[in-house]
Design a protein around this motif. Structure first.
Motif, PDB file in Angstrom:
ATOM      1  N   GLY A 291       0.015  -6.250  -6.818  1.00 50.45           N
ATOM      2  CA  GLY A 291      -0.832  -5.190  -7.339  1.00 50.45           C
ATOM      3  C   GLY A 291      -0.136  -3.862  -7.507  1.00 50.45           C
ATOM      4  N   ILE A 292       1.160  -3.893  -7.772  1.00 49.57           N
ATOM      5  CA  ILE A 292       1.967  -2.670  -7.908  1.00 49.57           C
ATOM      6  C   ILE A 292       2.320  -2.465  -9.381  1.00 49.57           C
ATOM      7  CG2 ILE A 292       4.208  -1.630  -7.360  1.00 49.57           C
ATOM      8  CD1 ILE A 292       4.042  -3.061  -4.657  1.00 49.57           C
ATOM      9  N   TYR A 293       2.201  -1.236  -9.840  1.00 50.51           N
ATOM     10  CA  TYR A 293       2.552  -0.931 -11.229  1.00 50.51           C
ATOM     11  C   TYR A 293       4.052  -1.105 -11.456  1.00 50.51           C
ATOM     12  CZ  TYR A 293      -2.073   1.183 -11.787  1.00 50.51           C
ATOM     13  OH  TYR A 293      -3.415   1.399 -11.849  1.00 50.51           O
ATOM     14  N   LEU A 294       4.395  -1.611 -12.624  1.00 47.90           N
ATOM     15  CA  LEU A 294       5.789  -1.724 -13.049  1.00 47.90           C
ATOM     16  C   LEU A 294       6.000  -0.783 -14.222  1.00 47.90           C
ATOM     17  CD1 LEU A 294       8.596  -3.014 -12.958  1.00 47.90           C
ATOM     18  CD2 LEU A 294       7.718  -4.864 -14.412  1.00 47.90           C
ATOM     19  N   ILE A 295       6.956   0.126 -14.072  1.00 47.40           N
ATOM     20  CA  ILE A 295       7.285   1.103 -15.115  1.00 47.40           C
ATOM     21  C   ILE A 295       8.629   0.723 -15.724  1.00 47.40           C
ATOM     22  CG2 ILE A 295       7.628   3.540 -15.664  1.00 47.40           C
ATOM     23  CD1 ILE A 295       6.155   4.203 -13.033  1.00 47.40           C
ATOM     24  N   ALA A 296       8.655   0.492 -17.018  1.00 44.20           N
ATOM     25  CA  ALA A 296       9.897   0.186 -17.714  1.00 44.20           C
ATOM     26  C   ALA A 296      10.516   1.481 -18.232  1.00 44.20           C
ATOM     27  CB  ALA A 296       9.643  -0.772 -18.873  1.00 44.20           C
ATOM     28  N   ASP A 297      11.707   1.785 -17.758  1.00 44.90           N
ATOM     29  CA  ASP A 297      12.452   2.940 -18.276  1.00 44.90           C
ATOM     30  C   ASP A 297      13.194   2.471 -19.519  1.00 44.90           C
ATOM     31  OD1 ASP A 297      14.183   4.965 -18.888  1.00 44.90           O
ATOM     32  OD2 ASP A 297      15.027   5.181 -16.881  1.00 44.90           O
TER      33      ASP A 297
ATOM     34  N   ALA B  71       0.817  -1.221   0.000  1.00 43.31           N
ATOM     35  CA  ALA B  71       0.000   0.000   0.000  1.00 43.31           C
ATOM     36  C   ALA B  71       0.847   1.266   0.000  1.00 43.31           C
ATOM     37  CB  ALA B  71      -0.931  -0.001   1.217  1.00 43.31           C
ATOM     38  N   GLU B  72       2.113   1.147   0.375  1.00 41.02           N
ATOM     39  CA  GLU B  72       3.008   2.307   0.441  1.00 41.02           C
ATOM     40  C   GLU B  72       3.865   2.459  -0.809  1.00 41.02           C
ATOM     41  OE1 GLU B  72       3.092   4.613   2.944  1.00 41.02           O
ATOM     42  OE2 GLU B  72       1.282   3.541   3.567  1.00 41.02           O
ATOM     43  N   VAL B  73       3.698   1.580  -1.772  1.00 40.47           N
ATOM     44  CA  VAL B  73       4.525   1.606  -2.985  1.00 40.47           C
ATOM     45  C   VAL B  73       3.643   2.001  -4.168  1.00 40.47           C
ATOM     46  CG1 VAL B  73       6.065   0.299  -4.494  1.00 40.47           C
ATOM     47  CG2 VAL B  73       6.003  -0.195  -2.036  1.00 40.47           C
ATOM     48  N   ALA B  74       3.911   3.170  -4.752  1.00 41.73           N
ATOM     49  CA  ALA B  74       3.120   3.627  -5.903  1.00 41.73           C
ATOM     50  C   ALA B  74       3.452   2.820  -7.150  1.00 41.73           C
ATOM     51  CB  ALA B  74       3.377   5.113  -6.161  1.00 41.73           C
ATOM     52  N   ALA B  75       4.726   2.556  -7.354  1.00 45.89           N
ATOM     53  CA  ALA B  75       5.159   1.819  -8.544  1.00 45.89           C
ATOM     54  C   ALA B  75       6.628   1.465  -8.387  1.00 45.89           C
ATOM     55  CB  ALA B  75       4.952   2.656  -9.808  1.00 45.89           C
ATOM     56  N   VAL B  76       7.081   0.534  -9.205  1.00 46.99           N
ATOM     57  CA  VAL B  76       8.500   0.216  -9.308  1.00 46.99           C
ATOM     58  C   VAL B  76       8.965   0.687 -10.682  1.00 46.99           C
ATOM     59  CG1 VAL B  76      10.226  -1.622  -9.436  1.00 46.99           C
ATOM     60  CG2 VAL B  76       8.380  -1.762  -7.749  1.00 46.99           C
TER      61      VAL B  76
END
Length: 251
Positions: A42-48, A8-13
């Motif tokens: 249930g955490i979003y994964l953002i690929a840089d 719940a404290e993690v917006a995304a990785v």
């Protein structure tokens, strides 16, 4: 970190599927495991994909090497988006994320967001990637480049490791001792012999990039095969000179 802080404290990785320019090329198991962990919590994964996207690592985007199950929720892209001819960056959203944003205003932006000149350069670059088959070309030439770099490693004890090679991108780690992996100079210093290698190469028309004891090999996707062969041949000769200048390298 997710377990420690709580999901719940993690917006995304936010992570690079292929970081590369810091010398770290993660094992093939890493990105799929990261995708599995973020999906399970249930955490979003953002690929840089700013560096690794648009063919640099042998695919349109580096995450694609791991299959559809490894698809991120968002991507950040730039650099190759216009072939570096004009500045342009973008955030690509999955359909599920886009649906959440469509009914509301996202109060963010820059003065030149969506500038038509940069966007035209982006369209032209995408057309060139397709028309010239540059993604497959990067994969094919990258494979032959990796083979030649590994042959160099057999000839030069100063090459401690060869990484990457999935497209036209590879990293050489230069060492004093292959067993201990002692670098040529303490990080992030650059050994004078490596600095001289870079100057000698530039005088002969080839620009190599280096960070500390790492040589970063990232030729243009449109490089001619003869040019690539000549550049690698030059690097081979200069690494021989570097080994002599440094002396005492243990294999």
């Amino acid at each position: 970190m997710i377990a420690e802080r709580g999901a719940a404290e993690v917006a995304a990785v936010l992570m690079e599927p292929n970081a590369g320019t810091n010398g770290i090329v993660a094992p093939d198991s890493f990105w799929p495991a990261l995708r599995q962990a973020t999906r399970a919590t249930g955490i979003y994964l953002i690929a840089d994909e700013v560096m690794s996207g648009f063919g640099r690592c042998g695919e349109w985007f580096a995450w694609q090497r791991y299959g559809e199950a490894a698809r991120p929720d968002l991507m950040t892209i730039a650099k190759g988006l216009t072939g570096a001819h004009l500045p342009l960056g973008a955030v690509v959203l999955s359909a599920s994320v886009a649906r959440l944003l469509e009914p509301q205003m996202l109060s963010t932006g820059l003065t030149y967001c969506g500038h038509p000149l940069s966007c035209a350069a982006g369209v032209a670059a995408l057309e060139s990637y397709l028309a010239e088959d540059l993604i497959e070309r990067s994969r094919r030439l990258g494979s032959s480049m990796l083979q030649e770099l590994r042959r160099m490693q057999q000839r030069h004890a100063t090459i401690g490791d060869v990484r990457g090679g999935h497209g036209l991108f590879a990293v050489l780690e230069l060492v004093r001792d292959r067993v201990t992996r002692e670098p040529l100079a303490p990080w992030p210093q650059q050994h004078p012999a490596l600095a001289e290698l870079l100057r000698n190469a530039l005088r002969q028309g080839v620009s190599f990039a280096a960070r500390g004891n790492l040589l970063l090999i990232a030729p243009p996707l449109v490089i001619r095969e003869r040019e690539l062969t000549d550049a690698l041949g030059l690097l081979d000769r200069l690494l021989g000179e570097l080994s002599v200048a440094v002396g005492g390298i243990q294999s």
